[in-house]
Motif scaffolding. Sequence first.
Motif, short mmCIF file in Angstrom:
data_model
loop_
_atom_site.label_atom_id
_atom_site.label_comp_id
_atom_site.label_asym_id
_atom_site.label_seq_id
_atom_site.Cartn_x
_atom_site.Cartn_y
_atom_site.Cartn_z
N CYS A 79 -1.09 -5.91 -2.28
CA CYS A 79 -2.36 -6.00 -3.01
C CYS A 79 -3.25 -4.85 -2.58
O CYS A 79 -3.08 -4.32 -1.49
CB CYS A 79 -3.03 -7.35 -2.81
SG CYS A 79 -3.38 -7.75 -1.10
N GLY A 80 -4.19 -4.51 -3.41
CA GLY A 80 -5.08 -3.38 -3.12
C GLY A 80 -5.85 -3.54 -1.83
O GLY A 80 -5.97 -2.60 -1.05
N ASN A 83 -3.71 -2.81 1.09
CA ASN A 83 -3.33 -1.41 1.11
C ASN A 83 -4.46 -0.57 1.69
O ASN A 83 -4.23 0.34 2.48
CB ASN A 83 -2.98 -0.93 -0.30
CG ASN A 83 -2.31 0.44 -0.30
OD1 ASN A 83 -1.48 0.72 0.54
ND2 ASN A 83 -2.69 1.27 -1.25
N HIS A 98 3.59 0.59 -0.61
CA HIS A 98 2.67 -0.27 -1.35
C HIS A 98 3.31 -0.64 -2.68
O HIS A 98 3.76 0.23 -3.42
CB HIS A 98 1.33 0.42 -1.59
CG HIS A 98 0.39 -0.42 -2.40
ND1 HIS A 98 -0.16 -1.58 -1.90
CD2 HIS A 98 -0.07 -0.30 -3.67
CE1 HIS A 98 -0.92 -2.13 -2.84
NE2 HIS A 98 -0.88 -1.37 -3.92
N GLY A 100 1.91 -2.97 -5.56
CA GLY A 100 0.77 -3.78 -5.97
C GLY A 100 1.08 -4.77 -7.08
O GLY A 100 1.82 -4.45 -8.01
#
Length: 142
Positions: A79-80, A83, A98, A100
């Motif tokens: 998820c952002g 990250n 990553h 997402g």
Amino acid sequence: MKILILCTGNSCRSQMAHGFMQSYNKDLYVRSAGTEASGKLNVDAVKAMKEAGIDISHHTSDSVEKYLGDEWDYVITVCGGANENCPVFMGKVEHRLHMGFDDPSHATGTDEFIWSEFIRVRDEIKETFYKFYKEEIEPQLL
């Protein structure tokens, strides 16, 4: 092979990814954690995974702090928020990735729509992590 999957709350997406990765190979050491761990699993995530044949009800929602002293082959954020916070992870990491995904726990609307979001995200996680397993992990195990 040691894999840590990070998210913000460690209640939904990272738990699903953890469940799928472990199902692909029981010999992998897979853990999940959150930068702001909620301390509990999302009941709809548990239900969606059970529907896919994977029981994650025994998982725990843990803080990333628990794993900072460990060495990892992969740390994967899903998820952002995680990250963006990933650089605070001080453990030894060979590969940082990553992948997402939308957070289905933020979906609004009818019960049917919200459930469909859990299924959609679960299936995206399954597909993405299976591809990652087949292309990156499995060849290293041969």
